[in-house]
Design a protein around this motif. Structure first.
Motif, PDB file in Angstrom:
ATOM      1  N   LEU A   8     -27.854   3.048   8.693  1.00 35.46           N
ATOM      2  CA  LEU A   8     -29.188   2.436   8.963  1.00 35.46           C
ATOM      3  C   LEU A   8     -30.186   3.830   9.010  1.00 35.46           C
ATOM      4  O   LEU A   8     -31.356   3.165   8.303  1.00 35.46           O
ATOM      5  CB  LEU A   8     -29.200   2.035  10.543  1.00 35.46           C
ATOM      6  CG  LEU A   8     -28.408   0.835  10.893  1.00 35.46           C
ATOM      7  CD1 LEU A   8     -28.510   0.367  12.385  1.00 35.46           C
ATOM      8  CD2 LEU A   8     -29.086  -0.404   9.997  1.00 35.46           C
ATOM      9  N   GLN A  15     -33.205   4.334   5.866  1.00 36.07           N
ATOM     10  CA  GLN A  15     -34.420   4.844   6.038  1.00 36.07           C
ATOM     11  C   GLN A  15     -35.176   5.845   5.440  1.00 36.07           C
ATOM     12  O   GLN A  15     -36.073   6.380   4.922  1.00 36.07           O
ATOM     13  CB  GLN A  15     -34.954   4.659   7.455  1.00 36.07           C
ATOM     14  CG  GLN A  15     -34.854   3.169   8.228  1.00 36.07           C
ATOM     15  CD  GLN A  15     -35.445   2.240   7.684  1.00 36.07           C
ATOM     16  OE1 GLN A  15     -36.564   2.371   7.391  1.00 36.07           O
ATOM     17  NE2 GLN A  15     -34.912   0.919   7.304  1.00 36.07           N
ATOM     18  N   PRO A  47     -32.450  -0.848   2.150  1.00 38.54           N
ATOM     19  CA  PRO A  47     -32.231  -1.421   3.654  1.00 38.54           C
ATOM     20  C   PRO A  47     -31.355  -2.295   3.859  1.00 38.54           C
ATOM     21  O   PRO A  47     -30.537  -2.411   4.854  1.00 38.54           O
ATOM     22  CB  PRO A  47     -34.090  -1.805   3.728  1.00 38.54           C
ATOM     23  CG  PRO A  47     -34.690  -1.312   2.614  1.00 38.54           C
ATOM     24  CD  PRO A  47     -33.610  -1.124   1.634  1.00 38.54           C
ATOM     25  N   THR A  48     -31.019  -3.328   3.056  1.00 34.73           N
ATOM     26  CA  THR A  48     -29.921  -4.374   3.256  1.00 34.73           C
ATOM     27  C   THR A  48     -28.818  -3.875   3.242  1.00 34.73           C
ATOM     28  O   THR A  48     -27.694  -4.199   4.037  1.00 34.73           O
ATOM     29  CB  THR A  48     -30.128  -5.366   2.039  1.00 34.73           C
ATOM     30  OG1 THR A  48     -31.489  -5.922   2.269  1.00 34.73           O
ATOM     31  CG2 THR A  48     -29.118  -6.499   2.353  1.00 34.73           C
ATOM     32  N   GLY A  88     -27.778  -0.706   4.158  1.00 35.46           N
ATOM     33  CA  GLY A  88     -27.720   0.121   5.184  1.00 35.46           C
ATOM     34  C   GLY A  88     -27.270  -0.739   6.588  1.00 35.46           C
ATOM     35  O   GLY A  88     -26.615  -0.678   7.242  1.00 35.46           O
ATOM     36  N   ARG A  89     -27.834  -2.183   6.424  1.00 35.19           N
ATOM     37  CA  ARG A  89     -27.775  -3.039   7.552  1.00 35.19           C
ATOM     38  C   ARG A  89     -26.371  -3.540   7.359  1.00 35.19           C
ATOM     39  O   ARG A  89     -25.552  -3.889   8.495  1.00 35.19           O
ATOM     40  CB  ARG A  89     -29.141  -3.999   7.603  1.00 35.19           C
ATOM     41  CG  ARG A  89     -30.304  -3.402   7.991  1.00 35.19           C
ATOM     42  CD  ARG A  89     -31.080  -4.701   8.358  1.00 35.19           C
ATOM     43  NE  ARG A  89     -31.452  -5.431   7.037  1.00 35.19           N
ATOM     44  CZ  ARG A  89     -32.549  -5.147   6.369  1.00 35.19           C
ATOM     45  NH1 ARG A  89     -33.342  -4.338   6.786  1.00 35.19           N
ATOM     46  NH2 ARG A  89     -32.952  -5.832   5.011  1.00 35.19           N
ATOM     47  N   SER A 148     -23.624  -1.255   8.898  1.00 30.17           N
ATOM     48  CA  SER A 148     -23.690  -1.010  10.149  1.00 30.17           C
ATOM     49  C   SER A 148     -22.924  -2.289  10.868  1.00 30.17           C
ATOM     50  O   SER A 148     -22.363  -2.103  11.834  1.00 30.17           O
ATOM     51  CB  SER A 148     -24.965  -0.831  10.653  1.00 30.17           C
ATOM     52  OG  SER A 148     -25.692  -2.050  10.803  1.00 30.17           O
ATOM     53  N   VAL A 149     -22.461  -3.278  10.190  1.00 30.94           N
ATOM     54  CA  VAL A 149     -22.166  -4.440  10.547  1.00 30.94           C
ATOM     55  C   VAL A 149     -20.830  -4.073  11.073  1.00 30.94           C
ATOM     56  O   VAL A 149     -20.295  -4.544  12.316  1.00 30.94           O
ATOM     57  CB  VAL A 149     -22.080  -5.537   9.715  1.00 30.94           C
ATOM     58  CG1 VAL A 149     -21.185  -6.747  10.173  1.00 30.94           C
ATOM     59  CG2 VAL A 149     -23.502  -6.119   9.306  1.00 30.94           C
TER      60      VAL A 149
END
Length: 504
Positions: free
Chosen positions: A155, A159, A302-303, A305-306, A309-310
């Motif tokens: 995440l 950024q 960004p997608t 990174g998200r 993290s899942v």
């Protein structure tokens, strides 16, 4: 050096937060770096092989520190040792952020390894020192710290790449170090006077040579297996000779302490093997996933990174459920939990190997939940089986050895995945490029389709678009090969769990 207080008075939330901060640092940094590996390589002009040298340098430095972890804790006290490590870790981060060449980056990562080696082991030994009623909560918070740190890595890395540049992968860890430094006053401080060195200078030098040659052998194996086998054989013989000499010198230096540890029985050794497999897979997966999601499937930064993290956030949920079952004494046996975790890994690898560019993001999230379940359930079950027969006074040394195995596995995971992806991508690209010709009817159809959809583009531009798609397809096929290999490793782990009876 005089003895200081052994442990802060009382068991408080602030003490747990201090442990979590220390435990999460290395995972945040490595998570950011794995996510931004391609950007870092481009920034310093490094090839994948050179990037894996940085992982090798980090692991080698960390292993040398871990061999002296217990002695440094006793000599300096844990608080001072962690504070010194924070400074070294920060210095290494600054060197990496300022690096303009692969060599400078490798040196920075080696300095980070000198500091980062301490955090994981120190935090876990602190938790083990808690009273039995508090230890389960401490272990849960320790696990949360690892998963949260690993989830924050991609995440924050996303950024940094989106709004700044790759250097902020390392500048960004400095605020976390500043936040952790005052929290170290809550850690225990056990300093003793005039302790003999854990290793002699000669044995440590030969140990360093053994670790470096072993890491170099692993790195060069895919490149020189057929072209220069004599070099690999020389590296192997040199590694064995250096390790044997280091062992003999250490035995003379330490006397009885240099002998095989009493806790190193079959359950412990099997646990180390399972730990090694798990960390190897987690490390390789953390390197491959950003490449697949961003370069092969076309998701934005960004997608990506998200998404990455899942798995780690899901691991927190699985760990909480398992811990709740342990509190109620209704959890299945260790072998059953390990089998369940391996089944999740096998299903994850099998389904990821079939992912196509048109995949729905919700489907990817569901698959990453499977990966999170494997990580948390397998690690928790293996930890219980590995250390339950270890005496309390031997735990620090046993966990120190386990963390050495972790560093080796992480280094091999990064090195192996970079080499695997590079080799498979080259092979798939070559095969796909054979059809990149006007003599191929499919190529003609693709060019005609692009002419209809983008009439404003010239022929050269349309060919460039097809070449880009060719590279993307080759990368996707390479990543799918990795997940097929992961599925096979899961099957081998199932056989290992079925064979052994130590974790019944």
């Amino acid at each position: 050096m005089s003895s200081a207080t052994a442990r802060p008075n009382g068991f408080s939330p602030a003490y747990l937060v201090a442990i979590m901060l220390v435990a999460s640092l290395e995972f945040i940094q490595n998570g950011m770096l794995n996510f931004a590996a391609s950007a870092v390589m481009g920034g310093i002009g490094a090839a994948p092989e050179e990037f894996s040298y940085a992982a090798m340098a980090y692991a080698t430095a960390a292993i040398l520190v871990l061999f002296n972890h217990r002695w440094c804790c006793q000599w300096l006290g844990l608080r001072r040792f962690v504070r010194l490590s924070l400074l070294l870790f920060g210095l290494g981060a600054v060197l990496c952020a300022c690096a303009a060449s692969p060599g400078a980056f490798i040196i920075g990562r080696a300095v980070q390894g000198l500091g980062g080696a301490v955090f994981f082991t120190a935090a876990r030994v602190e938790v083990h020192g808690l009273q039995e009623r508090s230890r389960m909560l401490g272990l849960l918070c320790f696990g949360y710290a690892l998963m949260l740190g690993s989830a924050l890595g991609p995440l924050l890395g996303a950024q940094a790449l989106l709004h700044l540049d790759w250097r902020w992968i390392f500048w960004g860890i400095l605020p976390w170090l500043v936040l952790t430094l005052p929290a170290t006053r809550l850690l225990s401080q056990q300093a003793q006077a005039q302790l003999p060195a854990a290793h002699s200078g000669h044995s440590l030098a030969w140990l360093a040579a053994a670790v470096l040659s072993g890491q170099w052998l692993i790195q060069q194996l895919p490149y020189d297996f057929f072209s220069r086998p004599q070099i690999l054989l020389g590296l192997l013989l040199g590694c064995c000779a250096a390790a044997l000499l280091a062992s003999r010198l250490q035995g003379r230096h330490a006397g009885q302490a240099g002998r095989w540890p009493a806790f190193a029985r079959l359950p412990y050794l099997l646990g180390l093997a399972c730990y090694f497999c798990c960390y190897l897979l987690v490390s390789a997966n953390s390197y491959i996933l950003p490449v697949m999601v961003q370069q092969a499937l076309g998701f934005d930064v960004p997608t990506t990174g998200r998404l990455l993290s899942v798995s780690f956030l899901a691991g927190i949920g699985f760990a909480t459920l398992y811990a709740a079952a342990l509190f109620r004494r209704s959890a299945p046996g260790l072998r059953m939990m390990m089998m369940l975790a391996c089944a999740l890994l096998a299903l994850y690898g099998l389904l990821m190997a079939g992912v196509s560019p048109a995949v729905d993001i919700r489907y990817l999230v569901a698959l990453l939940l499977l990966n999170g379940g494997f990580m948390s359930l397998f690690i928790m079950a293996v930890a219980q089986g590995t250390f339950r027969a270890v005496e309390p006074e031997q735990f620090a040394q046993a966990y120190q050895t386990k963390n050495i195995i972790r560093q080796l596995a992480i280094s091999m995971g990064v090195a192996g995945s970079t080499v695997f992806l590079q080799a498979r991508n080259a092979q798939h690209y070559q095969r796909l490029a054979e059809g990149f010709s006007w003599n191929n009817p499919l190529f003609d159809q693709a060019m005609d389709y692009l002419h209809q959809v983008f009439p404003q583009l010239g022929q050269g531009q349309r060919m460039a678009m097809l070449a880009g798609e060719l590279g993307r397809q080759a990368m996707l096929l390479s990543c799918q090969d990795f997940f097929r290999a992961e599925y096979l490793i899961a099957a081998l782990l199932v056989l290992l769990v079925l064979w052994q009876r130590q974790f019944d």
